[in-house]
Design a protein around this motif. Structure first.
Motif, PDB file in Angstrom:
ATOM      1  N   GLU A 182      16.641 -37.004  40.206  1.00  0.00           N
ATOM      2  CA  GLU A 182      16.060 -35.409  40.250  1.00  0.00           C
ATOM      3  C   GLU A 182      16.550 -34.130  39.887  1.00  0.00           C
ATOM      4  N   GLU A 183      15.931 -33.291  39.557  1.00  0.00           N
ATOM      5  CA  GLU A 183      16.900 -32.162  38.107  1.00  0.00           C
ATOM      6  C   GLU A 183      16.971 -31.055  40.045  1.00  0.00           C
TER       7      GLU A 183
ATOM      8  N   GLU B  71      14.825 -27.700  34.460  1.00  0.00           N
ATOM      9  CA  GLU B  71      13.457 -27.552  34.183  1.00  0.00           C
ATOM     10  C   GLU B  71      13.793 -26.176  35.327  1.00  0.00           C
TER      11      GLU B  71
ATOM     12  N   GLN C 299       8.407 -28.447  38.383  1.00  0.00           N
ATOM     13  CA  GLN C 299       7.632 -29.913  38.351  1.00  0.00           C
ATOM     14  C   GLN C 299       8.171 -31.078  38.005  1.00  0.00           C
ATOM     15  N   ASP C 300       8.259 -31.968  38.154  1.00  0.00           N
ATOM     16  CA  ASP C 300       9.223 -33.235  37.526  1.00  0.00           C
ATOM     17  C   ASP C 300       8.169 -34.291  36.332  1.00  0.00           C
TER      18      ASP C 300
ATOM     19  N   VAL D 268      14.062 -29.398  40.333  1.00  0.00           N
ATOM     20  CA  VAL D 268      12.861 -30.076  41.508  1.00  0.00           C
ATOM     21  C   VAL D 268      12.482 -30.373  42.909  1.00  0.00           C
ATOM     22  N   ASN D 269      14.082 -31.125  43.065  1.00  0.00           N
ATOM     23  CA  ASN D 269      14.019 -30.751  44.632  1.00  0.00           C
ATOM     24  C   ASN D 269      13.587 -29.275  45.355  1.00  0.00           C
TER      25      ASN D 269
END
Length: 152
Positions: free
Chosen positions: A130-131, A12, A140-141, A134-135
């Motif tokens: 988490e990607e 993402e 968005q997660d 995202v971090n």
């Protein structure tokens, strides 16, 4: 070097993946993409091992002296430079041996830096699952781990 770029491009918000249909499902962090490879193409890794083994055998046959008569352990052929297997379809290899050695050193240094970058991204994803984006708060997660083909 492709691993560092691949870690960023396949997640993402970009989500471009040349091997999978990423538009219809979220396959999650890049560290889980090999699970998808195994699910989509079960014999991919076995075929990959055979291809890499064939290339390494070719390199060993070109680079090392055949074990006949009096020879030293891991003795290189005199006309062989480590890493130079004669594959240069674009003609980019310098003809000067000193310039080639400098170019090979630069390539090794860039590869090592890229491996450190990829290792950092992998460690971050293994820490919390988490990607990367995202971090960073850029994406968005929306990943659901229950959709993975392999459950742990």
């Amino acid at each position: 070097m492709l691993a560092a770029i691949g870690m960023l491009v396949t997640e993402e918000p970009i989500e471009y993946h040349p091997l999978f249909e990423a538009y219809n499902k979220d396959i999650g962090p890049a560290i889980r993409h090999l699970d998808e490879v195994r699910a989509v193409s079960p014999f991919f890794f076995e075929i990959l091992v055979l291809i890499i083994g064939g290339l390494e055998l070719n390199r060993a046959l070109k680079g090392f002296v055949a074990p006949e008569g009096d020879f030293g352990f891991q003795e290189l052929n005199e006309d062989y430079y480590p890493g130079d297997v004669g594959f240069d379809p674009l003609g980019l290899k310098p003809s000067d041996p000193e310039e080639f050695a400098t170019l090979a050193t630069k390539e090794l240094q860039n590869g090592r830096l890229a491996m450190l970058g990829a290792a950092g991204m992998i460690a971050q994803e293994l820490t919390n699952g988490e990607e990367i984006f995202v971090n960073l708060g850029i994406a968005q997660d929306r990943f659901d781990p229950s959709t993975l083909p392999v459950q742990f």
